[in-house]
Design an enzyme around this catalytic site. Sequence first.
Site, PDB file in Angstrom:
ATOM      1  N   ASP A   1      37.057  46.839  46.028  1.00 54.47           N
ATOM      2  CA  ASP A   1      37.298  46.568  44.616  1.00 54.47           C
ATOM      3  C   ASP A   1      36.507  47.516  43.719  1.00 54.47           C
ATOM      4  O   ASP A   1      35.313  47.332  43.501  1.00 54.47           O
ATOM      5  CB  ASP A   1      36.889  45.110  44.319  1.00 54.47           C
ATOM      6  CG  ASP A   1      37.020  44.768  42.851  1.00 54.47           C
ATOM      7  OD1 ASP A   1      36.356  43.823  42.394  1.00 54.47           O
ATOM      8  OD2 ASP A   1      37.786  45.463  42.156  1.00 54.47           O
TER       9      ASP A   1
ATOM     10  N   ASP B   1      41.046  50.265  38.756  1.00 49.93           N
ATOM     11  CA  ASP B   1      40.574  49.061  39.425  1.00 49.93           C
ATOM     12  C   ASP B   1      41.446  48.676  40.622  1.00 49.93           C
ATOM     13  O   ASP B   1      42.509  48.055  40.459  1.00 49.93           O
ATOM     14  CB  ASP B   1      40.530  47.915  38.402  1.00 49.93           C
ATOM     15  CG  ASP B   1      39.995  46.646  39.006  1.00 49.93           C
ATOM     16  OD1 ASP B   1      39.907  45.637  38.280  1.00 49.93           O
ATOM     17  OD2 ASP B   1      39.666  46.662  40.211  1.00 49.93           O
TER      18      ASP B   1
HETATM   19  C1  0GQ Z   1      30.374  41.607  37.742  1.00 50.45           C
HETATM   20  C2  0GQ Z   1      31.745  41.096  37.477  1.00 50.45           C
HETATM   21  C3  0GQ Z   1      32.864  42.087  37.691  1.00 50.45           C
HETATM   22  C4  0GQ Z   1      32.602  43.338  36.883  1.00 50.45           C
HETATM   23  C5  0GQ Z   1      34.236  41.469  37.386  1.00 50.45           C
HETATM   24  N1  0GQ Z   1      35.291  42.391  37.742  1.00 50.45           N
HETATM   25  C6  0GQ Z   1      36.567  41.942  37.714  1.00 50.45           C
HETATM   26  O1  0GQ Z   1      36.882  40.800  37.447  1.00 50.45           O
HETATM   27  C7  0GQ Z   1      37.646  42.938  38.081  1.00 50.45           C
HETATM   28  C8  0GQ Z   1      37.867  42.891  39.596  1.00 50.45           C
HETATM   29  O2  0GQ Z   1      38.567  44.070  39.967  1.00 50.45           O
HETATM   30  C9  0GQ Z   1      38.669  41.651  40.059  1.00 50.45           C
HETATM   31  C10 0GQ Z   1      38.741  41.682  41.571  1.00 50.45           C
HETATM   32  C11 0GQ Z   1      39.621  40.587  42.174  1.00 50.45           C
HETATM   33  C12 0GQ Z   1      39.017  39.210  41.986  1.00 50.45           C
HETATM   34  C13 0GQ Z   1      39.838  38.124  42.693  1.00 50.45           C
HETATM   35  C14 0GQ Z   1      40.019  38.449  44.158  1.00 50.45           C
HETATM   36  C15 0GQ Z   1      40.641  39.800  44.381  1.00 50.45           C
HETATM   37  C16 0GQ Z   1      39.826  40.875  43.665  1.00 50.45           C
HETATM   38  N2  0GQ Z   1      40.014  41.732  39.474  1.00 50.45           N
HETATM   39  C17 0GQ Z   1      40.499  40.734  38.690  1.00 50.45           C
HETATM   40  O3  0GQ Z   1      39.966  39.661  38.511  1.00 50.45           O
HETATM   41  C18 0GQ Z   1      41.814  41.081  38.007  1.00 50.45           C
HETATM   42  C19 0GQ Z   1      42.763  39.981  37.873  1.00 50.45           C
HETATM   43  N3  0GQ Z   1      43.163  39.426  39.174  1.00 50.45           N
HETATM   44  C20 0GQ Z   1      44.184  39.964  39.868  1.00 50.45           C
HETATM   45  O4  0GQ Z   1      44.753  41.003  39.614  1.00 50.45           O
HETATM   46  C21 0GQ Z   1      44.553  39.150  41.113  1.00 50.45           C
HETATM   47  C22 0GQ Z   1      43.879  39.793  42.293  1.00 50.45           C
HETATM   48  C23 0GQ Z   1      44.081  38.941  43.485  1.00 50.45           C
HETATM   49  C24 0GQ Z   1      44.758  39.437  44.548  1.00 50.45           C
HETATM   50  C25 0GQ Z   1      44.947  38.685  45.685  1.00 50.45           C
HETATM   51  C26 0GQ Z   1      44.451  37.384  45.721  1.00 50.45           C
HETATM   52  C27 0GQ Z   1      43.769  36.860  44.622  1.00 50.45           C
HETATM   53  C28 0GQ Z   1      43.575  37.638  43.507  1.00 50.45           C
HETATM   54  N4  0GQ Z   1      45.999  39.141  41.284  1.00 50.45           N
HETATM   55  C29 0GQ Z   1      46.760  38.540  40.366  1.00 50.45           C
HETATM   56  O5  0GQ Z   1      46.260  37.991  39.398  1.00 50.45           O
HETATM   57  N5  0GQ Z   1      48.103  38.669  40.547  1.00 50.45           N
HETATM   58  C30 0GQ Z   1      48.728  38.869  41.837  1.00 50.45           C
HETATM   59  C31 0GQ Z   1      49.950  38.008  41.994  1.00 50.45           C
HETATM   60  C32 0GQ Z   1      50.879  38.130  40.769  1.00 50.45           C
HETATM   61  N6  0GQ Z   1      51.996  37.189  40.899  1.00 50.45           N
HETATM   62  C33 0GQ Z   1      50.121  37.809  39.491  1.00 50.45           C
HETATM   63  C34 0GQ Z   1      48.966  38.727  39.371  1.00 50.45           C
HETATM   64  C35 0GQ Z   1      34.313  41.115  35.902  1.00 50.45           C
HETATM   65  O6  0GQ Z   1      34.748  41.911  35.094  1.00 50.45           O
HETATM   66  N7  0GQ Z   1      33.909  39.891  35.616  1.00 50.45           N
HETATM   67  C36 0GQ Z   1      33.771  39.463  34.212  1.00 50.45           C
HETATM   68  C37 0GQ Z   1      34.709  38.340  33.908  1.00 50.45           C
HETATM   69  C38 0GQ Z   1      34.439  37.060  34.262  1.00 50.45           C
HETATM   70  N8  0GQ Z   1      35.266  36.016  33.976  1.00 50.45           N
HETATM   71  C39 0GQ Z   1      36.420  36.323  33.327  1.00 50.45           C
HETATM   72  C40 0GQ Z   1      37.385  35.191  33.024  1.00 50.45           C
HETATM   73  N9  0GQ Z   1      36.809  37.573  32.987  1.00 50.45           N
HETATM   74  C41 0GQ Z   1      35.933  38.572  33.314  1.00 50.45           C
HETATM   75  N10 0GQ Z   1      36.266  39.823  33.032  1.00 50.45           N
END
Ligand code: 0GQ
Length: 328
Positions: free
Chosen positions: A32, A217
């Site tokens: 990630d 990302d």
């Molecule tokens: C130190 C924290 C760190 C920097 C954190 N970074 C991120 O969130 C970005 C990071 O790339 C994370 C990494 C994911 C986390 C879940 C598990 C898979 C990896 N990306 C996301 O959260 C982007 C949105 N999620 C996604 O894109 C997930 C990823 C996923 C894939 C497979 C299974 C489960 C989840 N997939 C989906 O939502 N979809 C896939 C399916 C589709 N039908 C809909 C869209 C952050 O910004 N957190 C701050 C934060 C906290 N809370 C919130 C609410 N927002 C925030 N931005």
Amino acid sequence: GTGKVTATPINGDVEYLSPVNIGGQTLNLDFDSGSSDLWVFNSQLSTASQTGHTVFNVAKSQTLQMMTGATYSISYGDGSGSAGNVGTDTVNIGGATVTSQAIELATAVSASFVEDTASNGLVGLAFSKLNTVKPTQQKTFFDNAMPNLAEPVFTADLRSNAVGAYEFGAIDTSKFNGTMQWAAVNTTNGFWQFSSEKFQVGDATPMAVPGGQAIADTGTTLMLTSAAVVNAYYANVQGAVNDQQVGGVTFPCNSQLPDLQFDVGGSFMANVKGSDINFAPVDNAGTTCFGGVQAIQSNLQIYGDIMFKSQFVAFNGGNNSIGMAPHQ
Ligand SMILES: CC[C@H](C)[C@H](NC(=O)C[C@H](O)[C@H](CC1CCCCC1)NC(=O)CCNC(=O)[C@H](Cc1ccccc1)NC(=O)N1CCC(N)CC1)C(=O)NCc1cnc(C)nc1N
């Protein structure tokens, strides 16, 4: 040295998983570039949370050393998260090895992680300033590995419904067409962030993007940008509708989607193939499909796996730049 592992798409390209060896045990993890914690499912978790997962057995590693008093807690953009304690161990990713990598051992994970039995944790590849370990922030695998890599780079070669690769320490020029183009990365927010001020569909008038910033990302499934760009793009697609029920724009699965070009660093336009913007059917008959480009209310756009399926991407930690070229 260098290291190379497969990147296998799961459940229709929702995520990509790669094998990582930790203290002699191999787990499939989600690389990630949008976060900076390496955390794993492990034997400390409740049996219920472990169900269906391959877990890191803390008792079986000869080299694991617990980090007294260290904890982590992380939450992600999709509302998921995990928390736990921390140790160090030897991590080997396809030959690239770090002998004392901080391994974050979950003692709690959110439901979506338990349900996603294909993934047993994450390898954060954004900048270490985003790492959540307290009281002493820890470095990412890439930061720790960099001094021993042939080149201070890693590359993402993610493919649509096919096995791709992550490589550390080298850029395999046989994997992309033409010359790789580079742009400066702004590391202030801890992401692989670059300016991206406009989009273009075909030879239509370019669309400006408010804020004009994006992050690359690999941990985000889709390509998330402004509502204005999303609406202007799907205006080219007969039958496209914004379906609140489904949670975004859908269109007939047999639509001919136009390519979408986006600005990288103000120095070049990179292309996302229209075929890659057809993400997945939303109905069993496969008549209505969900778009790979969707709207986000944020001045930071997120270019996720939809973009990586069209572009071979190199992350240079030596001079903080990002390189792109169309896949071979
Ligand atoms: C130190 C924290 C760190 C920097 C954190 N970074 C991120 O969130 C970005 C990071 O790339 C994370 C990494 C994911 C986390 C879940 C598990 C898979 C990896 N990306 C996301 O959260 C982007 C949105 N999620 C996604 O894109 C997930 C990823 C996923 C894939 C497979 C299974 C489960 C989840 N997939 C989906 O939502 N979809 C896939 C399916 C589709 N039908 C809909 C869209 C952050 O910004 N957190 C701050 C934060 C906290 N809370 C919130 C609410 N927002 C925030 N931005």
